[in-house]
Design an enzyme around this catalytic site. Structure first.
Site, short mmCIF file in Angstrom:
data_model
loop_
_atom_site.label_atom_id
_atom_site.label_comp_id
_atom_site.label_asym_id
_atom_site.label_seq_id
_atom_site.Cartn_x
_atom_site.Cartn_y
_atom_site.Cartn_z
N HIS A 181 6.27 -0.91 -3.06
CA HIS A 181 6.01 -1.33 -1.69
C HIS A 181 7.44 -1.24 -1.10
O HIS A 181 8.46 -1.64 -1.47
CB HIS A 181 5.84 -2.96 -1.93
N ASN A 195 2.62 -1.70 -8.64
CA ASN A 195 2.70 -1.08 -7.14
C ASN A 195 3.93 -0.90 -6.84
O ASN A 195 5.19 -1.48 -7.18
CB ASN A 195 2.09 -2.28 -6.33
N ARG A 210 -16.33 -4.29 -1.24
CA ARG A 210 -14.93 -4.14 -2.07
C ARG A 210 -15.20 -4.23 -3.58
O ARG A 210 -14.57 -3.30 -4.29
CB ARG A 210 -13.97 -4.86 -1.63
N SER A 240 10.51 -2.18 -3.54
CA SER A 240 10.23 -2.98 -4.68
C SER A 240 9.07 -2.41 -5.56
O SER A 240 8.06 -1.97 -5.00
CB SER A 240 9.64 -4.48 -4.12
N ASP A 248 0.61 -7.62 -1.98
CA ASP A 248 1.94 -7.29 -1.97
C ASP A 248 2.76 -8.38 -2.82
O ASP A 248 3.92 -8.74 -2.36
CB ASP A 248 2.69 -6.66 -0.66
#
Ligand code: GRF
Length: 231
Positions: free
Chosen positions: A120, A118, A76, A147, A156
């Site tokens: 979500h 972001n 990652r 959101s 999140d």
């Protein structure tokens, strides 16, 4: 004295958008820019998935694209550093995750801590992760939603700026509910970015500020109006 009638161009906030799939949120941002509802410029769109529909949307809008296939990287961190190497030279004021389906490393989150956002599909902190629409239906929730938030280390998580509520209707399945939630996502994401472009909204990595005051509860987009949470 001669009067210059040319409109003063508003400053545009620069964005890098990360996607993995269809890119309808990317499209909403592109459309808001085109319709002059959003003073922004998308510097590039990055996808980890070569078949992401959002890449076509970007190409149609003449936006530069990059594919960084996570499967080509050993871990990652190395993948995220490849992203950073593309993003940093572009100096974006916001790094916009729009359906980017990769968990981010701490390195990347720390690197963009005050400018990583972001969207979500739930009323966070409810239903982090996947399958949010089915969970709302299974739990007989009367209200579901979406959101927009700055990103912090847990999945999140991070301070939420705007939420949109969407009623769960009798007979809804996850697809009908998801499509009504998406409609609201397409409103609140450009709206939040415009607040940053206007210099009204900022995040210092710890605290959100709106109009120079701390914002401790999300704004609520409800019945076509942006409200304070308690309104
Ligand atoms: C949206 O529901 C978004 O909230 C979630 O992934 C979905 C992406 O949809 N993170 P799209 O690719 O923007 O159409």
């Amino acid at each position: 004295m001669a009067c210059d009638k040319t409109a003063v161009a508003k400053k545009k906030i620069s964005l890098v958008v990360l996607i993995s799939g269809g890119g309808s949120n990317l499209q909403a941002i592109i459309d808001a820019i085109k319709n002059q509802q959003l003073d922004a410029e998308i510097k590039t769109v990055i996808s980890n998935n070569v078949s992401a529909g959002g890449l076509d949307r970007a190409a149609l809008a003449d936006i530069d694209t990059h594919v960084v296939d996570h499967k080509q990287f050993p871990d990652r961190q190395t993948f995220d550093h490849a992203l950073i190497n593309i993003i940093d030279p572009l100096k974006p004021e916001l790094v916009v995750l729009a359906g980017f389906m990769r968990i981010l490393s701490d390195d990347l989150i720390d690197h963009y801590v005050d400018r990583l956002i972001n969207i979500h599909p739930s009323l966070l902190p409810k239903y982090k992760g996947l399958n949010t629409h089915q969970l709302a239906i299974n739990n007989h929730d009367a209200v579901h939603g979406a959101s927009v938030h700055y990103v912090s280390h847990e999945l999140d998580s991070g301070p939420v700026v705007i939420q949109a509520e969407v009623p769960v209707l009798d007979g809804d399945d996850k697809n009908t509910l998801a499509s009504r939630v998406l409609e609201q996502e397409h409103r609140i994401y450009p709206m939040m970015i415009q607040m940053v472009a206007d210099g009204r909204l900022s995040f210092d990595g710890k605290q959100l500020s709106l109009d120079k005051k701390p914002l401790n509860k999300p704004l609520l987009w409800k019945e076509n109006k942006l409200r304070n949470h308690d309104e």
